[in-house]
Write a protein that holds these residues in place. Structure first.
Motif, PDB file in Angstrom:
ATOM      1  N   PHE A  21      30.144  -9.286 -40.570  1.00 54.34           N
ATOM      2  CA  PHE A  21      29.594  -8.231 -41.418  1.00 54.34           C
ATOM      3  C   PHE A  21      28.585  -8.814 -42.415  1.00 54.34           C
ATOM      4  CE2 PHE A  21      29.752  -5.178 -45.017  1.00 54.34           C
ATOM      5  CZ  PHE A  21      29.242  -4.073 -44.339  1.00 54.34           C
ATOM      6  N   GLY A  22      28.790 -10.048 -42.827  1.00 50.83           N
ATOM      7  CA  GLY A  22      27.826 -10.723 -43.706  1.00 50.83           C
ATOM      8  C   GLY A  22      26.477 -10.906 -43.030  1.00 50.83           C
ATOM      9  N   ALA A  23      26.477 -11.120 -41.717  1.00 51.20           N
ATOM     10  CA  ALA A  23      25.218 -11.207 -40.974  1.00 51.20           C
ATOM     11  C   ALA A  23      24.531  -9.848 -40.939  1.00 51.20           C
ATOM     12  CB  ALA A  23      25.475 -11.713 -39.553  1.00 51.20           C
ATOM     13  N   LEU A  47      26.846 -11.701 -35.277  1.00 52.81           N
ATOM     14  CA  LEU A  47      26.212 -10.471 -35.765  1.00 52.81           C
ATOM     15  C   LEU A  47      26.710  -9.230 -35.026  1.00 52.81           C
ATOM     16  CD1 LEU A  47      23.835  -9.166 -37.441  1.00 52.81           C
ATOM     17  CD2 LEU A  47      22.442  -9.538 -35.397  1.00 52.81           C
ATOM     18  N   PRO A  48      27.214  -8.232 -35.764  1.00 49.99           N
ATOM     19  CA  PRO A  48      27.567  -6.978 -35.104  1.00 49.99           C
ATOM     20  C   PRO A  48      26.312  -6.136 -34.856  1.00 49.99           C
ATOM     21  CG  PRO A  48      28.162  -6.847 -37.424  1.00 49.99           C
ATOM     22  CD  PRO A  48      27.587  -8.219 -37.178  1.00 49.99           C
ATOM     23  N   ALA A  49      26.194  -5.667 -33.657  1.00 44.58           N
ATOM     24  CA  ALA A  49      25.068  -4.801 -33.287  1.00 44.58           C
ATOM     25  C   ALA A  49      25.581  -3.770 -32.293  1.00 44.58           C
ATOM     26  CB  ALA A  49      23.940  -5.629 -32.669  1.00 44.58           C
ATOM     27  N   GLY A  50      25.290  -2.519 -32.561  1.00 45.05           N
ATOM     28  CA  GLY A  50      25.763  -1.457 -31.676  1.00 45.05           C
ATOM     29  C   GLY A  50      27.242  -1.193 -31.877  1.00 45.05           C
ATOM     30  N   ASN A  51      27.918  -0.759 -30.817  1.00 44.16           N
ATOM     31  CA  ASN A  51      29.350  -0.468 -30.895  1.00 44.16           C
ATOM     32  C   ASN A  51      30.153  -1.750 -30.763  1.00 44.16           C
ATOM     33  OD1 ASN A  51      29.055   2.331 -31.129  1.00 44.16           O
ATOM     34  ND2 ASN A  51      28.859   2.537 -28.913  1.00 44.16           N
ATOM     35  N   PRO A  64      12.913 -10.214 -37.350  1.00 42.31           N
ATOM     36  CA  PRO A  64      12.071 -11.098 -36.542  1.00 42.31           C
ATOM     37  C   PRO A  64      12.094 -12.527 -37.087  1.00 42.31           C
ATOM     38  CG  PRO A  64      10.933  -9.052 -37.030  1.00 42.31           C
ATOM     39  CD  PRO A  64      12.180  -9.075 -37.872  1.00 42.31           C
ATOM     40  N   GLY A  65      12.268 -13.466 -36.174  1.00 43.75           N
ATOM     41  CA  GLY A  65      12.264 -14.871 -36.560  1.00 43.75           C
ATOM     42  C   GLY A  65      13.608 -15.414 -36.998  1.00 43.75           C
ATOM     43  N   ALA A  66      14.625 -14.562 -37.082  1.00 45.68           N
ATOM     44  CA  ALA A  66      15.951 -15.033 -37.506  1.00 45.68           C
ATOM     45  C   ALA A  66      16.534 -15.979 -36.457  1.00 45.68           C
ATOM     46  CB  ALA A  66      16.895 -13.856 -37.714  1.00 45.68           C
ATOM     47  N   TYR A  67      17.382 -16.872 -36.924  1.00 46.19           N
ATOM     48  CA  TYR A  67      18.119 -17.763 -36.040  1.00 46.19           C
ATOM     49  C   TYR A  67      19.478 -17.112 -35.793  1.00 46.19           C
ATOM     50  CZ  TYR A  67      20.213 -22.040 -34.198  1.00 46.19           C
ATOM     51  OH  TYR A  67      20.838 -22.964 -33.405  1.00 46.19           O
ATOM     52  N   VAL A  68      19.752 -16.750 -34.562  1.00 50.89           N
ATOM     53  CA  VAL A  68      20.956 -16.006 -34.212  1.00 50.89           C
ATOM     54  C   VAL A  68      21.861 -16.909 -33.373  1.00 50.89           C
ATOM     55  CG1 VAL A  68      21.858 -13.922 -33.097  1.00 50.89           C
ATOM     56  CG2 VAL A  68      19.588 -13.884 -34.180  1.00 50.89           C
ATOM     57  N   VAL A  69      23.123 -17.029 -33.808  1.00 55.41           N
ATOM     58  CA  VAL A  69      24.117 -17.821 -33.081  1.00 55.41           C
ATOM     59  C   VAL A  69      25.275 -16.892 -32.747  1.00 55.41           C
ATOM     60  CG1 VAL A  69      25.624 -19.835 -33.140  1.00 55.41           C
ATOM     61  CG2 VAL A  69      23.471 -19.886 -34.395  1.00 55.41           C
ATOM     62  N   HIS A  70      25.723 -16.944 -31.493  1.00 53.96           N
ATOM     63  CA  HIS A  70      26.803 -16.046 -31.079  1.00 53.96           C
ATOM     64  C   HIS A  70      27.736 -16.775 -30.130  1.00 53.96           C
ATOM     65  CE1 HIS A  70      28.009 -11.866 -31.486  1.00 53.96           C
ATOM     66  NE2 HIS A  70      28.493 -11.946 -30.262  1.00 53.96           N
TER      67      HIS A  70
END
Length: 134
Positions: A21-23, A47-51, A64-70
């Motif tokens: 949720f912080g993301a 990162l939560p996105a969508g359902n 845009p340009g964020a570093y995303v780790v999942h």
């Protein structure tokens, strides 16, 4: 809060890091960032996105340009949803193999990725081959 941090440390770059949720909150912050406070990077993990698993829905704005780790095995937010969120922005997603939503057993890998990226973005560390191109 950002303005206060900037006033106290005006010569230092700011990197915003958020988990779960912080993301999501960090993504919203990116939409509201002030021109007077430059943010060097946004690092978004889990990162939560969508359902998500229990049917909550997150309208996560583009960063845009964020570093995303999942995590590859994230049981709360399927990797597919994060990839679908990231694709229109051209953001790469760094996938941590076997990692669940909380990165159990893979926290050293997550920490290394985030620290290397943050230091690289502020000009204090060359990009390692493990995360180059992200």
């Amino acid at each position: 809060m950002l303005k206060t941090m900037h006033r106290q440390h005006e010569n230092l770059p700011i990197v915003v890091v958020g988990f779960s949720f912080g993301a999501h909150l960090a993504a919203h912050l990116s939409c509201r960032q002030s021109q007077s406070v430059a943010i060097a990077d946004f690092l978004l993990c889990g990162l939560p996105a969508g359902n998500v698993m229990d049917q909550r829905h997150y309208e996560t704005p583009p960063v845009p340009g964020a570093y995303v780790v999942h995590g590859e095995a994230d049981e709360s937010v399927p990797l597919r949803q994060v990839l679908e969120w990231a694709a229109p922005q051209g953001n790469a997603v760094t996938v941590v193999p076997h990692a669940d939503h909380f990165f159990n057993g893979t926290l050293p890998t997550l920490t290394r990725l985030l620290v290397e990226r943050a230091l690289q973005k502020v000009g204090a560390f060359p990009m390692s081959p493990a995360i180059s191109g992200s």
